[in-house]
Design an enzyme around this catalytic site. Structure first.
Site, PDB file in Angstrom:
ATOM      1  N   LEU A   1     -11.801   7.736  18.260  1.00 29.45           N
ATOM      2  CA  LEU A   1     -13.220   7.964  18.602  1.00 29.45           C
ATOM      3  C   LEU A   1     -13.477   9.340  19.220  1.00 29.45           C
ATOM      4  O   LEU A   1     -14.605   9.666  19.561  1.00 29.45           O
ATOM      5  CB  LEU A   1     -13.757   6.828  19.481  1.00 29.45           C
ATOM      6  CG  LEU A   1     -13.689   5.437  18.835  1.00 29.45           C
ATOM      7  CD1 LEU A   1     -14.442   4.409  19.672  1.00 29.45           C
ATOM      8  CD2 LEU A   1     -14.187   5.398  17.396  1.00 29.45           C
TER       9      LEU A   1
ATOM     10  N   ASN B   1      -4.932  10.633  20.576  1.00 33.25           N
ATOM     11  CA  ASN B   1      -4.916  12.063  20.230  1.00 33.25           C
ATOM     12  C   ASN B   1      -6.268  12.746  20.440  1.00 33.25           C
ATOM     13  O   ASN B   1      -6.829  13.344  19.537  1.00 33.25           O
ATOM     14  CB  ASN B   1      -4.401  12.273  18.795  1.00 33.25           C
ATOM     15  CG  ASN B   1      -5.240  11.577  17.751  1.00 33.25           C
ATOM     16  OD1 ASN B   1      -5.958  10.637  18.047  1.00 33.25           O
ATOM     17  ND2 ASN B   1      -5.159  12.052  16.521  1.00 33.25           N
TER      18      ASN B   1
ATOM     19  N   HIS C   1       3.502   6.122  14.086  1.00 40.27           N
ATOM     20  CA  HIS C   1       3.041   6.821  12.883  1.00 40.27           C
ATOM     21  C   HIS C   1       4.331   7.197  12.165  1.00 40.27           C
ATOM     22  O   HIS C   1       5.041   8.111  12.578  1.00 40.27           O
ATOM     23  CB  HIS C   1       2.225   8.055  13.259  1.00 40.27           C
ATOM     24  CG  HIS C   1       1.786   8.864  12.066  1.00 40.27           C
ATOM     25  ND1 HIS C   1       0.466   9.065  11.762  1.00 40.27           N
ATOM     26  CD2 HIS C   1       2.484   9.502  11.113  1.00 40.27           C
ATOM     27  CE1 HIS C   1       0.375   9.795  10.658  1.00 40.27           C
ATOM     28  NE2 HIS C   1       1.587  10.085  10.249  1.00 40.27           N
TER      29      HIS C   1
ATOM     30  N   HIS D   1      -0.677   2.125   9.402  1.00 38.23           N
ATOM     31  CA  HIS D   1      -1.014   2.593   8.030  1.00 38.23           C
ATOM     32  C   HIS D   1       0.171   2.785   7.084  1.00 38.23           C
ATOM     33  O   HIS D   1       0.428   3.899   6.612  1.00 38.23           O
ATOM     34  CB  HIS D   1      -1.853   3.874   8.082  1.00 38.23           C
ATOM     35  CG  HIS D   1      -1.389   4.944   9.036  1.00 38.23           C
ATOM     36  ND1 HIS D   1      -0.081   5.356   9.120  1.00 38.23           N
ATOM     37  CD2 HIS D   1      -2.068   5.686   9.950  1.00 38.23           C
ATOM     38  CE1 HIS D   1       0.019   6.287  10.038  1.00 38.23           C
ATOM     39  NE2 HIS D   1      -1.175   6.508  10.561  1.00 38.23           N
TER      40      HIS D   1
ATOM     41  N   ASP E   1      -8.183   3.072  10.621  1.00 33.83           N
ATOM     42  CA  ASP E   1      -7.772   4.460  10.869  1.00 33.83           C
ATOM     43  C   ASP E   1      -8.984   5.380  10.795  1.00 33.83           C
ATOM     44  O   ASP E   1      -8.917   6.482  10.221  1.00 33.83           O
ATOM     45  CB  ASP E   1      -6.661   4.918   9.910  1.00 33.83           C
ATOM     46  CG  ASP E   1      -5.942   6.160  10.432  1.00 33.83           C
ATOM     47  OD1 ASP E   1      -6.250   6.606  11.554  1.00 33.83           O
ATOM     48  OD2 ASP E   1      -5.077   6.682   9.703  1.00 33.83           O
TER      49      ASP E   1
ATOM     50  N   ALA F   1      -7.398  16.614   8.555  1.00 34.54           N
ATOM     51  CA  ALA F   1      -6.935  15.406   7.845  1.00 34.54           C
ATOM     52  C   ALA F   1      -7.541  14.168   8.489  1.00 34.54           C
ATOM     53  O   ALA F   1      -7.511  14.030   9.708  1.00 34.54           O
ATOM     54  CB  ALA F   1      -5.414  15.321   7.886  1.00 34.54           C
ATOM     55  N   GLY F   2      -8.044  13.258   7.672  1.00 32.33           N
ATOM     56  CA  GLY F   2      -8.553  11.991   8.194  1.00 32.33           C
ATOM     57  C   GLY F   2      -9.869  11.597   7.556  1.00 32.33           C
ATOM     58  O   GLY F   2     -10.644  12.450   7.145  1.00 32.33           O
TER      59      GLY F   2
HETATM   60  O1  DOR Z   1      -5.218  11.860   8.741  1.00 34.86           O
HETATM   61  C1  DOR Z   1      -5.036  11.603   9.914  1.00 34.86           C
HETATM   62  N1  DOR Z   1      -5.988  11.831  10.832  1.00 34.86           N
HETATM   63  N2  DOR Z   1      -3.869  11.075  10.287  1.00 34.86           N
HETATM   64  C2  DOR Z   1      -3.548  10.916  11.576  1.00 34.86           C
HETATM   65  O2  DOR Z   1      -2.456  10.493  11.853  1.00 34.86           O
HETATM   66  C3  DOR Z   1      -4.487  11.320  12.646  1.00 34.86           C
HETATM   67  C4  DOR Z   1      -5.866  11.338  12.143  1.00 34.86           C
HETATM   68  C5  DOR Z   1      -6.786  12.089  13.069  1.00 34.86           C
HETATM   69  O3  DOR Z   1      -6.784  11.810  14.270  1.00 34.86           O
HETATM   70  O4  DOR Z   1      -7.545  12.927  12.576  1.00 34.86           O
HETATM   71 ZN    ZN Z   2      -4.676   7.175  12.935  1.00 31.03          ZN
END
Ligand code: DOR
Ligand code: ZN
Length: 409
Positions: free
Chosen positions: A55, A86, A169, A213, A281, A295-296
């Site tokens: 979040l 994170n 992870h 995941h 996720d 990434a995400g």
């Molecule tokens: O793609 C990802 N985004 N993988 C992760 O392990 C962390 C996540 C992020 O917090 O953006």
């Molecule tokens: Zn994650």
């Protein structure tokens, strides 16, 4: 509050009864007099528990914050979220963890818990903060919380209470680096090697490990060689693939672990019997951040609907969804009052219209990130109403009220 005429599973059978909620708890299931919410035509699930969300609060609140992220949760039928460490600063010290709890307490509008982050040397901090779960990144990802040497991994596995979930992870950093040099990609073998390492160390230390995941049939099965392994899947590895969606999404297809091939995606469906939980996720980044290489994927507002659509296509049964998205997360994370539509449990209820057809449009979503990898997907099955401890917070698929979120772990 009384919810009338909804269908739901009770003792393995679909029934249509009233659900009575008093003082935020389910007080009875049967027939009750008085004012109620008419839920005719809707199917009731226990409020969903999403054990894996990012979040972004504190520090990255242009992507998401506790308010927007928990509103997104409710819109997606999720009444409890467990948030990843994170953030900025990361939740890797007792002080940062406490400060983050204060932020959640102030702004969260669904129930919440926080995962604590492992680093290579924060063993005293873990002890001090006494979290109910920790997250350990064996491969580098957003936020650079990397614990990639066996000594530190082993020490966390040995020191953290054995019955509490230690989330990994599972992508092996050394393999990721080697693959980058050889092939320029982040392949599934890095996951399999990490799963093997973590699983073997888990066996040695006799502990519960929660594999976040997992992306392939083989990784699920390698994890499950150890009986105390818990395995999570994320929706994007089941509904998207590099072959099918990589071209369409371009830079927006980047996620860790990555989307796999179409063949691997299909095989993963064959492992679902062994999978314990679904975690969205939800990892929101703005479009600008994605173009710059973040990434995400966001996921809170689409995960349940994707599975309902899969149900309508005959690919999955409703009890699987209820078990993996409510009952199991509650059991695994020790949320005793959540995850079931039974007397004495929290009055958290997600009412879905299994027949409603709708089109995914991120501009209508609560998340701040403003895009979705499922944009324009036509789905059958949608969240209609959500009740959080007796408060009607979503109606006609829209968040209509903000109740105060409560800490669950
Ligand atoms: O793609 C990802 N985004 N993988 C992760 O392990 C962390 C996540 C992020 O917090 O953006
Ligand atoms: Zn994650």
């Amino acid at each position: 509050m009384i919810i009338r005429n909804a269908k739901f599973y009770q003792g393995g059978k679909v029934v249509s009864k009233d659900i009575l909620i008093e003082k935020g708890k389910i007080a009875g299931i049967g027939k009750f007099k008085g004012e109620g919410i008419d839920a005719k035509g809707l199917f009731a699930f226990p409020g969903l528990i999403d054990p894996h969300v990012h979040l972004r609060d504190p520090g990255l609140t242009h992507k998401e914050d506790f308010k927007s992220g928990t509103r997104a949760a409710l819109a997606g039928g999720v009444t409890t979220v467990l948030d990843m460490p994170n953030t900025k600063p990361p939740a890797t010290t007792a002080k940062a963890f406490k400060a983050k709890l204060q932020l959640a307490k102030k702004s969260a509008v669904c129930d919440y818990g926080l995962h604590f982050g492992a680093t290579k040397n924060n063993f005293p901090e873990v002890k001090k903060a006494k979290p109910n779960s920790i997250k350990l990144y064996m491969g580098e990802s957003t936020g650079k919380l990397l614990v990639d040497d066996i000594y530190s991994i082993w020490k966390h596995f040995a020191l953290f209470p054995k019955n509490k979930p230690l989330i990994v992870h599972a992508e092996d950093e050394e393999t990721l680096n080697a693959m980058k040099k050889m092939k320029g990609e982040r392949g599934a073998i890095a996951e399999k090697i990490a799963v093997e390492k973590a699983r073997l160390i888990a066996e040695q230390t006799g502990r519960v490990v929660y594999f976040a995941h997992t992306t392939t049939f083989e990784a699920v099965h390698l994890a499950k060689i150890w009986e105390r392994s818990v395995v999570e899947v994320a929706p994007h590895h089941l509904f998207l693939s590099q072959d099918k969606d990589g071209g369409r999404l371009g830079k927006f297809s980047k996620v860790y672990p990555p989307l796999r091939s179409e063949a691997e995606r299909r095989e993963l469906w064959g492992a679902l019997y062994y999978v314990d939980t679904v975690g969205s996720d939800h990892a929101p980044h703005t479009a600008a951040d994605k173009r710059a290489g973040a990434a995400g994927f966001p996921g809170l507002e689409t995960t349940l609907a994707l599975f309902l659509d899969a149900y309508n296509k005959g690919m999955i049964e409703l009890p699987w969804i209820i078990n993996r998205m409510a009952e199991n997360p509650a059991r695994i994370f020790g949320l005793g009052s959540k995850g079931r539509l039974e007397k004495g449990y929290d009055g958290d209820i997600t009412l879905v219209d299994l027949d409603e057809k709708w089109t995914v449009r991120a501009e209508d979503f609560e998340s701040k990130c403003g895009w979705s990898p499922y944009e324009r997907f036509k789905l059958k099955g949608r969240v209609n109403k959500v009740i959080l401890r007796g408060n009607l917070v979503v109606d006609n698929s829209k968040v209509i009220k903000e109740a105060k979120g409560k800490r669950v772990l």
